[in-house]
Design a protein around this motif. Structure first.
Motif, PDB file in Angstrom:
ATOM      1  N   CYS A  61       0.779  -1.236  -0.002  1.00  0.00           N
ATOM      2  CA  CYS A  61       0.048   0.037   0.004  1.00  0.00           C
ATOM      3  C   CYS A  61       0.938   1.280   0.045  1.00  0.00           C
ATOM      4  CB  CYS A  61      -0.777  -0.037   1.264  1.00  0.00           C
ATOM      5  SG  CYS A  61      -2.147  -1.419   1.089  1.00  0.00           S
ATOM      6  N   GLY A  62       2.109   1.325   0.479  1.00  0.00           N
ATOM      7  CA  GLY A  62       2.936   2.321   0.524  1.00  0.00           C
ATOM      8  C   GLY A  62       4.467   2.071   1.037  1.00  0.00           C
ATOM      9  N   PHE A  63       5.201   2.922   0.503  1.00  0.00           N
ATOM     10  CA  PHE A  63       6.554   2.530   0.738  1.00  0.00           C
ATOM     11  C   PHE A  63       7.391   3.932   1.342  1.00  0.00           C
ATOM     12  CE2 PHE A  63      11.120   2.321  -0.528  1.00  0.00           C
ATOM     13  CZ  PHE A  63      11.566   1.061   0.247  1.00  0.00           C
ATOM     14  N   ARG A  64       8.281   3.907   2.168  1.00  0.00           N
ATOM     15  CA  ARG A  64       9.066   4.920   2.507  1.00  0.00           C
ATOM     16  C   ARG A  64      10.688   4.364   2.683  1.00  0.00           C
ATOM     17  NH1 ARG A  64      11.639   7.236   7.148  1.00  0.00           N
ATOM     18  NH2 ARG A  64      11.567   9.742   6.991  1.00  0.00           N
ATOM     19  N   LYS A  65      11.365   5.288   1.843  1.00  0.00           N
ATOM     20  CA  LYS A  65      12.737   4.952   1.815  1.00  0.00           C
ATOM     21  C   LYS A  65      13.578   5.401   3.089  1.00  0.00           C
ATOM     22  CE  LYS A  65      16.825   3.511   0.015  1.00  0.00           C
ATOM     23  NZ  LYS A  65      17.016   1.960  -0.171  1.00  0.00           N
ATOM     24  N   GLY A  66      14.337   4.634   3.826  1.00  0.00           N
ATOM     25  CA  GLY A  66      14.911   5.060   4.929  1.00  0.00           C
ATOM     26  C   GLY A  66      15.806   6.268   4.591  1.00  0.00           C
ATOM     27  N   CYS A  67      15.826   7.051   5.507  1.00  0.00           N
ATOM     28  CA  CYS A  67      16.547   8.312   5.298  1.00  0.00           C
ATOM     29  C   CYS A  67      18.264   8.008   5.827  1.00  0.00           C
ATOM     30  CB  CYS A  67      16.043   9.411   6.019  1.00  0.00           C
ATOM     31  SG  CYS A  67      17.095  10.850   5.969  1.00  0.00           S
ATOM     32  N   PRO A  68      19.120   7.932   4.870  1.00  0.00           N
ATOM     33  CA  PRO A  68      20.609   7.824   5.350  1.00  0.00           C
ATOM     34  C   PRO A  68      21.123   8.802   6.271  1.00  0.00           C
ATOM     35  CG  PRO A  68      20.675   7.778   2.954  1.00  0.00           C
ATOM     36  CD  PRO A  68      19.179   8.265   3.370  1.00  0.00           C
ATOM     37  N   THR A  69      21.742   8.373   7.240  1.00  0.00           N
ATOM     38  CA  THR A  69      22.673   9.313   8.057  1.00  0.00           C
ATOM     39  C   THR A  69      24.010   9.305   7.819  1.00  0.00           C
ATOM     40  OG1 THR A  69      21.039   8.979   9.924  1.00  0.00           O
ATOM     41  CG2 THR A  69      23.133   9.850  10.668  1.00  0.00           C
ATOM     42  N   PHE A  70      24.674  10.353   7.582  1.00  0.00           N
ATOM     43  CA  PHE A  70      26.151  10.575   7.200  1.00  0.00           C
ATOM     44  C   PHE A  70      26.801  10.653   8.770  1.00  0.00           C
ATOM     45  CE2 PHE A  70      29.818  13.414   6.329  1.00  0.00           C
ATOM     46  CZ  PHE A  70      30.467  12.299   5.711  1.00  0.00           C
ATOM     47  N   ASN A  71      27.436   9.557   9.034  1.00  0.00           N
ATOM     48  CA  ASN A  71      28.536   9.534  10.300  1.00  0.00           C
ATOM     49  C   ASN A  71      29.960  10.246  10.279  1.00  0.00           C
ATOM     50  OD1 ASN A  71      26.471   8.279  11.802  1.00  0.00           O
ATOM     51  ND2 ASN A  71      26.950   6.287  10.743  1.00  0.00           N
ATOM     52  N   GLY A  72      30.513  10.438   8.820  1.00  0.00           N
ATOM     53  CA  GLY A  72      31.572  10.884   8.656  1.00  0.00           C
ATOM     54  C   GLY A  72      32.349  10.180   7.870  1.00  0.00           C
ATOM     55  N   TYR A  73      33.928  10.200   7.656  1.00  0.00           N
ATOM     56  CA  TYR A  73      34.521   9.777   6.775  1.00  0.00           C
ATOM     57  C   TYR A  73      35.722   8.780   7.596  1.00  0.00           C
ATOM     58  CZ  TYR A  73      33.345  12.726   3.062  1.00  0.00           C
ATOM     59  OH  TYR A  73      32.492  13.581   2.128  1.00  0.00           O
ATOM     60  N   ASP A  74      35.802   7.627   6.969  1.00  0.00           N
ATOM     61  CA  ASP A  74      36.789   6.676   7.712  1.00  0.00           C
ATOM     62  C   ASP A  74      38.190   6.860   6.893  1.00  0.00           C
ATOM     63  OD1 ASP A  74      35.127   5.563   9.490  1.00  0.00           O
ATOM     64  OD2 ASP A  74      34.409   4.043   8.231  1.00  0.00           O
ATOM     65  N   LEU A  75      39.228   7.221   7.183  1.00  0.00           N
ATOM     66  CA  LEU A  75      40.372   7.446   6.630  1.00  0.00           C
ATOM     67  C   LEU A  75      41.269   6.567   6.951  1.00  0.00           C
ATOM     68  CD1 LEU A  75      41.201  11.309   7.880  1.00  0.00           C
ATOM     69  CD2 LEU A  75      39.829  10.606   6.046  1.00  0.00           C
ATOM     70  N   GLU A  76      42.169   6.388   5.542  1.00  0.00           N
ATOM     71  CA  GLU A  76      43.434   5.590   5.547  1.00  0.00           C
ATOM     72  C   GLU A  76      44.499   6.335   4.946  1.00  0.00           C
ATOM     73  OE1 GLU A  76      42.343   2.160   3.117  1.00  0.00           O
ATOM     74  OE2 GLU A  76      40.934   1.236   4.455  1.00  0.00           O
ATOM     75  N   ILE A  77      45.496   6.632   5.462  1.00  0.00           N
ATOM     76  CA  ILE A  77      46.471   7.346   5.046  1.00  0.00           C
ATOM     77  C   ILE A  77      47.608   6.435   5.141  1.00  0.00           C
ATOM     78  CG2 ILE A  77      48.149   9.542   5.536  1.00  0.00           C
ATOM     79  CD1 ILE A  77      45.923  10.323   7.533  1.00  0.00           C
ATOM     80  N   ASN A  78      48.171   6.436   3.839  1.00  0.00           N
ATOM     81  CA  ASN A  78      49.397   5.549   3.279  1.00  0.00           C
ATOM     82  C   ASN A  78      50.623   6.215   3.402  1.00  0.00           C
ATOM     83  OD1 ASN A  78      48.121   2.702   3.402  1.00  0.00           O
ATOM     84  ND2 ASN A  78      46.966   3.685   1.792  1.00  0.00           N
ATOM     85  N   PHE A  79      51.872   6.058   4.076  1.00  0.00           N
ATOM     86  CA  PHE A  79      52.771   6.921   3.915  1.00  0.00           C
ATOM     87  C   PHE A  79      54.257   6.080   4.172  1.00  0.00           C
ATOM     88  CE2 PHE A  79      51.147   6.440   8.120  1.00  0.00           C
ATOM     89  CZ  PHE A  79      52.360   6.443   9.042  1.00  0.00           C
TER      90      PHE A  79
END
Length: 233
Positions: A61-79
């Motif tokens: 009868c109906g559908f509601r798409k979940g609203c994404p929540t942005f938590n941040g960025y996971d970083l990978e620094i190769n040096f």
């Protein structure tokens, strides 16, 4: 705005932050280097829950798409550069000093979740319109992650190949970076270098822009942090 192309990663600077994300003043609170292989910022997103309304006969009868929540960025620094100063600022683990007081190594102790650092890096910009009169020295794409926490060194394997170290971390929103303690962008038509003209928003994790102000020189040693926006140490 022009359409610059992103070229090679050029220079990286890290700045020590306090537990509230504010720059810390002092002679040993920043580090600039250029022996870097790559930086990856991978979005950390909670996709949310979809809601489906189904009748007893199985019809939707109906559908509601979940609203994404942005938590941040996971970083990978190769040096490549095993610099005790860089590792101390980004992980919070202590430096090992030599007889003359110079940093010669570091300890791996624990993950210091209350420490933090800001990460800035510059990449050369390519394009027909990036070298106008106000940018006679060329142009750079400037990237800022104003608050990174949970810095931790990854696996280390030493053998016949070139050794690459990996640092992981995660961004946070908020903090007290503001417009920053450094001159990173032109503030007038003459190209006078100054701090950012607008502060980083309270809900923002990353900023980038085109600038004619060149990156700082890579010195591979502690450098000072000063200014009205940093916390006196």
């Amino acid at each position: 705005m022009s359409c610059p192309l992103i070229s090679n990663l050029d220079t990286v600077r890290v700045t020590r932050l306090d537990s509230c994300g504010r720059p810390v003043c002092g002679d040993d609170n920043a580090f600039t280097f250029d022996c870097l292989a790559s930086i990856a910022a991978n979005p950390n997103v909670d996709e949310g829950d979809d809601i489906s309304y189904k009748a007893a006969n199985g019809r939707q009868c109906g559908f509601r798409k979940g609203c994404p929540t942005f938590n941040g960025y996971d970083l990978e620094i190769n040096f490549f550069s095993v610099s005790p100063e860089f590792i101390e600022i980004t992980t919070g683990n202590p430096v090992v000093f030599g007889f003359d007081g110079a940093p010669i190594g570091y300890d791996d102790c624990s993950v210091q979740c209350k420490t933090g650092f800001a990460l800035e890096f510059w990449a050369e910009a390519l394009g027909e319109d990036v070298c106008d009169e106000s940018a006679a020295g060329g142009a750079y794409l400037y990237y800022l992650l104003p608050w990174v926490t949970n810095g931790m060194l990854g696996d280390l394997e030493i053998g016949a190949e070139a050794v690459t170290l990996q640092l992981t971390g995660a961004t946070r929103a908020g903090g007290g970076w503001g417009v920053g303690p450094y001159d990173v962008m032109p503030t007038d038509a003459a190209g006078t270098a100054g701090p950012m003209l607008t502060p980083v928003g309270a809900n923002c994790h990353r900023r980038y822009f085109l600038t004619s102000v060149p990156p700082p020189e890579a010195t591979c040693e502690y450098s000072p942090v000063a200014g009205d926006l940093c916390l006196a140490s």
